[in-house]
Design a protein around this motif. Structure first.
Motif, PDB file in Angstrom:
ATOM      1  N   SER A 154      35.458 -44.058 -33.592  1.00  0.00           N
ATOM      2  CA  SER A 154      36.653 -43.377 -34.104  1.00  0.00           C
ATOM      3  C   SER A 154      37.327 -44.132 -35.231  1.00  0.00           C
ATOM      4  O   SER A 154      38.149 -43.544 -35.943  1.00  0.00           O
ATOM      5  N   ALA A 155      37.027 -45.406 -35.427  1.00  0.00           N
ATOM      6  CA  ALA A 155      37.700 -46.191 -36.456  1.00  0.00           C
ATOM      7  C   ALA A 155      36.788 -47.291 -36.962  1.00  0.00           C
ATOM      8  O   ALA A 155      35.970 -47.839 -36.216  1.00  0.00           O
ATOM      9  N   ILE A 156      36.944 -47.626 -38.241  1.00  0.00           N
ATOM     10  CA  ILE A 156      36.268 -48.741 -38.890  1.00  0.00           C
ATOM     11  C   ILE A 156      37.318 -49.816 -39.136  1.00  0.00           C
ATOM     12  O   ILE A 156      38.344 -49.553 -39.776  1.00  0.00           O
ATOM     13  N   ARG A 157      37.058 -51.015 -38.626  1.00  0.00           N
ATOM     14  CA  ARG A 157      38.020 -52.111 -38.778  1.00  0.00           C
ATOM     15  C   ARG A 157      37.433 -53.178 -39.694  1.00  0.00           C
ATOM     16  O   ARG A 157      36.286 -53.586 -39.517  1.00  0.00           O
ATOM     17  N   VAL A 158      38.241 -53.603 -40.644  1.00  0.00           N
ATOM     18  CA  VAL A 158      37.839 -54.602 -41.634  1.00  0.00           C
ATOM     19  C   VAL A 158      38.749 -55.810 -41.467  1.00  0.00           C
ATOM     20  O   VAL A 158      39.978 -55.685 -41.534  1.00  0.00           O
ATOM     21  N   ALA A 159      38.139 -56.977 -41.234  1.00  0.00           N
ATOM     22  CA  ALA A 159      38.891 -58.223 -41.055  1.00  0.00           C
ATOM     23  C   ALA A 159      38.582 -59.149 -42.218  1.00  0.00           C
ATOM     24  O   ALA A 159      37.420 -59.369 -42.557  1.00  0.00           O
ATOM     25  N   ARG A 160      39.646 -59.712 -42.777  1.00  0.00           N
ATOM     26  CA  ARG A 160      39.502 -60.684 -43.867  1.00  0.00           C
ATOM     27  C   ARG A 160      40.331 -61.914 -43.529  1.00  0.00           C
ATOM     28  O   ARG A 160      41.555 -61.810 -43.354  1.00  0.00           O
TER      29      ARG A 160
ATOM     30  N   VAL B 226      34.944 -62.718 -16.796  1.00  0.00           N
ATOM     31  CA  VAL B 226      34.711 -61.435 -17.462  1.00  0.00           C
ATOM     32  C   VAL B 226      35.706 -61.344 -18.614  1.00  0.00           C
ATOM     33  O   VAL B 226      36.910 -61.515 -18.409  1.00  0.00           O
ATOM     34  N   VAL B 227      35.204 -61.100 -19.812  1.00  0.00           N
ATOM     35  CA  VAL B 227      36.051 -60.978 -21.001  1.00  0.00           C
ATOM     36  C   VAL B 227      36.104 -59.510 -21.382  1.00  0.00           C
ATOM     37  O   VAL B 227      35.065 -58.901 -21.673  1.00  0.00           O
ATOM     38  N   ALA B 228      37.303 -58.940 -21.371  1.00  0.00           N
ATOM     39  CA  ALA B 228      37.497 -57.524 -21.688  1.00  0.00           C
ATOM     40  C   ALA B 228      37.937 -57.384 -23.138  1.00  0.00           C
ATOM     41  O   ALA B 228      38.945 -57.968 -23.555  1.00  0.00           O
ATOM     42  N   ILE B 229      37.147 -56.651 -23.925  1.00  0.00           N
ATOM     43  CA  ILE B 229      37.481 -56.385 -25.324  1.00  0.00           C
ATOM     44  C   ILE B 229      37.387 -54.890 -25.562  1.00  0.00           C
ATOM     45  O   ILE B 229      37.005 -54.121 -24.693  1.00  0.00           O
ATOM     46  N   GLY B 230      37.718 -54.466 -26.771  1.00  0.00           N
ATOM     47  CA  GLY B 230      37.743 -53.047 -27.085  1.00  0.00           C
ATOM     48  C   GLY B 230      39.156 -52.506 -26.998  1.00  0.00           C
ATOM     49  O   GLY B 230      40.063 -53.129 -26.435  1.00  0.00           O
ATOM     50  N   GLY B 231      39.336 -51.305 -27.535  1.00  0.00           N
ATOM     51  CA  GLY B 231      40.676 -50.730 -27.569  1.00  0.00           C
ATOM     52  C   GLY B 231      41.287 -50.497 -26.208  1.00  0.00           C
ATOM     53  O   GLY B 231      42.486 -50.706 -26.003  1.00  0.00           O
ATOM     54  N   CYS B 232      40.474 -50.094 -25.225  1.00  0.00           N
ATOM     55  CA  CYS B 232      41.009 -49.791 -23.896  1.00  0.00           C
ATOM     56  C   CYS B 232      41.227 -51.038 -23.049  1.00  0.00           C
ATOM     57  O   CYS B 232      41.761 -50.936 -21.933  1.00  0.00           O
TER      58      CYS B 232
ATOM     59  N   PRO C 274      41.787 -61.137 -24.573  1.00  0.00           N
ATOM     60  CA  PRO C 274      42.417 -61.770 -25.732  1.00  0.00           C
ATOM     61  C   PRO C 274      43.387 -60.830 -26.428  1.00  0.00           C
ATOM     62  O   PRO C 274      43.347 -59.603 -26.238  1.00  0.00           O
ATOM     63  N   ALA C 275      44.246 -61.403 -27.224  1.00  0.00           N
ATOM     64  CA  ALA C 275      45.204 -60.595 -27.986  1.00  0.00           C
ATOM     65  C   ALA C 275      44.460 -59.730 -29.001  1.00  0.00           C
ATOM     66  O   ALA C 275      43.479 -60.165 -29.615  1.00  0.00           O
ATOM     67  N   HIS C 276      44.932 -58.518 -29.159  1.00  0.00           N
ATOM     68  CA  HIS C 276      44.316 -57.539 -30.057  1.00  0.00           C
ATOM     69  C   HIS C 276      42.815 -57.431 -29.774  1.00  0.00           C
ATOM     70  O   HIS C 276      41.970 -57.720 -30.636  1.00  0.00           O
ATOM     71  N   PRO C 277      42.446 -56.999 -28.581  1.00  0.00           N
ATOM     72  CA  PRO C 277      41.011 -56.980 -28.220  1.00  0.00           C
ATOM     73  C   PRO C 277      40.193 -55.997 -29.041  1.00  0.00           C
ATOM     74  O   PRO C 277      38.967 -56.142 -29.134  1.00  0.00           O
ATOM     75  N   GLU C 278      40.828 -55.028 -29.660  1.00  0.00           N
ATOM     76  CA  GLU C 278      40.078 -54.051 -30.451  1.00  0.00           C
ATOM     77  C   GLU C 278      39.559 -54.646 -31.761  1.00  0.00           C
ATOM     78  O   GLU C 278      38.680 -54.057 -32.399  1.00  0.00           O
ATOM     79  N   THR C 279      40.088 -55.816 -32.177  1.00  0.00           N
ATOM     80  CA  THR C 279      39.662 -56.433 -33.435  1.00  0.00           C
ATOM     81  C   THR C 279      38.797 -57.679 -33.223  1.00  0.00           C
ATOM     82  O   THR C 279      38.498 -58.386 -34.183  1.00  0.00           O
ATOM     83  N   VAL C 280      38.411 -57.961 -31.998  1.00  0.00           N
ATOM     84  CA  VAL C 280      37.647 -59.181 -31.716  1.00  0.00           C
ATOM     85  C   VAL C 280      36.306 -59.158 -32.457  1.00  0.00           C
ATOM     86  O   VAL C 280      35.894 -60.154 -33.079  1.00  0.00           O
ATOM     87  N   ILE C 281      35.606 -58.048 -32.436  1.00  0.00           N
ATOM     88  CA  ILE C 281      34.287 -57.983 -33.066  1.00  0.00           C
ATOM     89  C   ILE C 281      34.404 -58.120 -34.578  1.00  0.00           C
ATOM     90  O   ILE C 281      33.600 -58.821 -35.213  1.00  0.00           O
ATOM     91  N   ALA C 282      35.383 -57.467 -35.181  1.00  0.00           N
ATOM     92  CA  ALA C 282      35.541 -57.564 -36.635  1.00  0.00           C
ATOM     93  C   ALA C 282      35.885 -58.990 -37.059  1.00  0.00           C
ATOM     94  O   ALA C 282      35.339 -59.518 -38.037  1.00  0.00           O
ATOM     95  N   ARG C 283      36.782 -59.652 -36.316  1.00  0.00           N
ATOM     96  CA  ARG C 283      37.130 -61.031 -36.665  1.00  0.00           C
ATOM     97  C   ARG C 283      35.960 -61.976 -36.422  1.00  0.00           C
ATOM     98  O   ARG C 283      35.742 -62.923 -37.191  1.00  0.00           O
ATOM     99  N   GLY C 284      35.186 -61.736 -35.366  1.00  0.00           N
ATOM    100  CA  GLY C 284      33.995 -62.556 -35.151  1.00  0.00           C
ATOM    101  C   GLY C 284      32.942 -62.355 -36.216  1.00  0.00           C
ATOM    102  O   GLY C 284      32.247 -63.311 -36.622  1.00  0.00           O
ATOM    103  N   ALA C 285      32.786 -61.125 -36.698  1.00  0.00           N
ATOM    104  CA  ALA C 285      31.833 -60.873 -37.781  1.00  0.00           C
ATOM    105  C   ALA C 285      32.238 -61.607 -39.048  1.00  0.00           C
ATOM    106  O   ALA C 285      31.385 -62.102 -39.798  1.00  0.00           O
ATOM    107  N   ALA C 286      33.550 -61.696 -39.307  1.00  0.00           N
ATOM    108  CA  ALA C 286      34.008 -62.443 -40.478  1.00  0.00           C
ATOM    109  C   ALA C 286      33.645 -63.919 -40.370  1.00  0.00           C
ATOM    110  O   ALA C 286      33.326 -64.566 -41.379  1.00  0.00           O
TER     111      ALA C 286
END
Length: 465
Positions: A12-18, A238-244, A265-277
């Motif tokens: 549903s969304a594309i997240r870009v982390a810089r 167990v680490v819970a990430i994602g929007g939900c 973690p805080a803002h779990p919906e952006t964990v993957i984008a920040r890790g990709a950066a």
């Protein structure tokens, strides 16, 4: 100074982390990222990802890392990027990006194996991951529970309560789903939400929401427990990430079912984008060498009939020719030309072979004419045709002699004398008369067809007495 981009491609969304200036792996701050969110809408997810990347690219971007969920997902994203001629990027697995961020932020200190619980808008992924080797021991995904499914539960509950009219068309249902999604997200910071709409008032409390999603969350906890059991590994958390993962009820249910700590973690919906950066590295442009078909040419000396040599050895070096050997490697043939392994160019060899063949045919034809086969050669054979273009070899069938099995006589207990075997008299057979076979037609490229007769035996067979 160049910067990097990390992209997470959701349903549903594309997240870009810089990362902000100074935020690197050496001096890392989990919250020092500039985030952009682009809705997918009606277009394909991979096309939306390309549009988000193009909007975020700039002259100061040195690398881009895009997280993918599966191989089909990666192929679709790669094809969309190729259509827009974007090459300076790399694809990284979502699990690897999440573990990279969690390690850099210090969330996984003292742990060796975790269960990664990723609950997003399109489904739930559970993976048991080794922190040190980044190996995924077991992973499963389902779309039975997702953010969209929770939104539909809220919508149906609101319509069933009588406060919301059922939308008359699919567009109205989509607008109502977006309103229910907004109410779900606002519940993370409050105990009740009231949102007006053209179909009525969306009223949702935390208590009603927890009861509404309890069965779905417990189903996801059961799936997580099964994945851990199938992996045959002991997890420390167990680490819970994602929007939900922001829903408080999710962490509570998981901890009650699994009996291990649950980290969100805080803002779990952006964990993957920040890790990709953090995994983004400038791509190395591999210049594909143009295939050169010009071998190292060697000028061979001309040898006269008196064995004297005219001219010297020269070499025109234009590059080394590479030849594929079985599709697994290359070898250079330039040395073969230089060392004499290939004695002459192919054109000279072809002419030499053709000359020898013509000379041999002339000798054979002269021998046939001397033996009295001239008329038959000129008139042809009844089995040959003028339109024959290729030589048909005569097949000779060899009949193998049958093998004789000798059965030994049975052993006799008495000393009876054995009669001598009958004498063997070989039968004389007269050999079959020899008839000349059909003529052979030989075709040499560039020359007319030549009929070569079959030469009969020079001496008649000796008479048998």
């Amino acid at each position: 100074m160049s910067s990097v981009l990390g992209i997470s491609v959701g349903a549903s969304a594309i997240r870009v982390a810089r990362p902000q200036p100074g935020n690197s792996a050496e001096q890392f701050a989990p919250d020092r990222f500039d985030m952009r969110v682009a809705a997918v809408g009606e277009q394909p997810v991979e096309d939306a990802a390309v549009e988000a990347i193009l909007a975020a690219l700039g002259p100061d971007i040195g690398a881009t890392a895009i997280a993918y969920r599966s191989e089909p997902h990666a192929r679709a994203v790669r094809a969309a990027l190729a259509r827009r001629q974007i090459i300076n990027y790399e694809l990284v697995p979502e699990v690897a990006a999440a573990v990279e961020f969690l390690q850099a932020s210090g969330e996984l200190q003292g742990m060796t194996t975790i269960a990664l619980y990723d609950l997003g808008g399109a489904g739930l992924s559970v993976s048991v991951v080794d922190i040190v080797t980044r190996q995924i021991h077991h992973s499963e995904r389902t779309s039975d529970i997702s953010g969209d499914y929770l939104d539909s539960l809220i919508r149906e509950q609101q319509i069933a309560s009588g406060r919301i009219e059922h939308p008359p068309d699919p567009e109205g249902l989509e607008l109502l789903d977006q309103l229910c999604r907004s109410a779900k997200e606002q519940l993370t910071g409050s105990t009740a939400v009231a949102l007006p709409s053209e179909y009525g008032l969306v009223l949702l409390s935390q208590e009603n929401f927890d009861a509404l999603i309890m069965l779905a969350v417990e189903s996801s906890a059961r799936m997580t427990r099964d994945v851990i059991t199938r992996s045959e590994r002991s997890v420390q958390a167990v680490v819970a990430i994602g929007g939900c993962a922001q829903i408080p009820q999710v962490a509570k249910v998981l901890e009650r079912w699994l009996r291990v700590p649950v980290l969100a973690p805080a803002h779990p919906e952006t964990v993957i984008a920040r890790g990709a950066a953090l995994l983004a590295r400038p791509s190395r442009a591999v210049a594909q060498a143009r295939a050169a078909f010009e071998a190292e040419t060697e000028i061979l000396p001309v040898v006269r009939p008196d064995r004297s040599v005219l001219g010297g050895r020269g070499r025109s070096r234009r590059g080394k020719r590479r030849m594929m050997l079985g599709g697994r490697g290359t070898r250079s043939v330039a040395g073969e030309f230089a060392s004499g392994g290939i004695s002459a160019p192919r054109g000279l060899r072809d002419l030499s072979v053709a000359g020898v063949a013509v000379g041999a045919l002339v000798v054979v034809a002269a021998l046939g004419l001397a033996l009295g086969w001239g008329p038959q050669v000129l008139q042809g054979d009844s089995q040959s045709t003028k339109s024959t273009r290729s030589a048909v070899p005569t097949s000779i069938t060899h009949t193998a002699a049958p093998s004789t099995t000798v059965t030994p006589p049975p052993a006799d207990s008495t000393n009876a004398s054995v009669a001598p075997p009958p004498e063997y008299h070989p039968r004389s057979e007269s050999p079959a008369p020899t008839h000349p076979g059909p003529n052979t037609i030989i075709v040499v490229p560039g020359l007319p067809a030549i009929v070569v007769p079959t030469i009969p035996p020079l001496l008649p067979p000796a008479p048998h007495h």
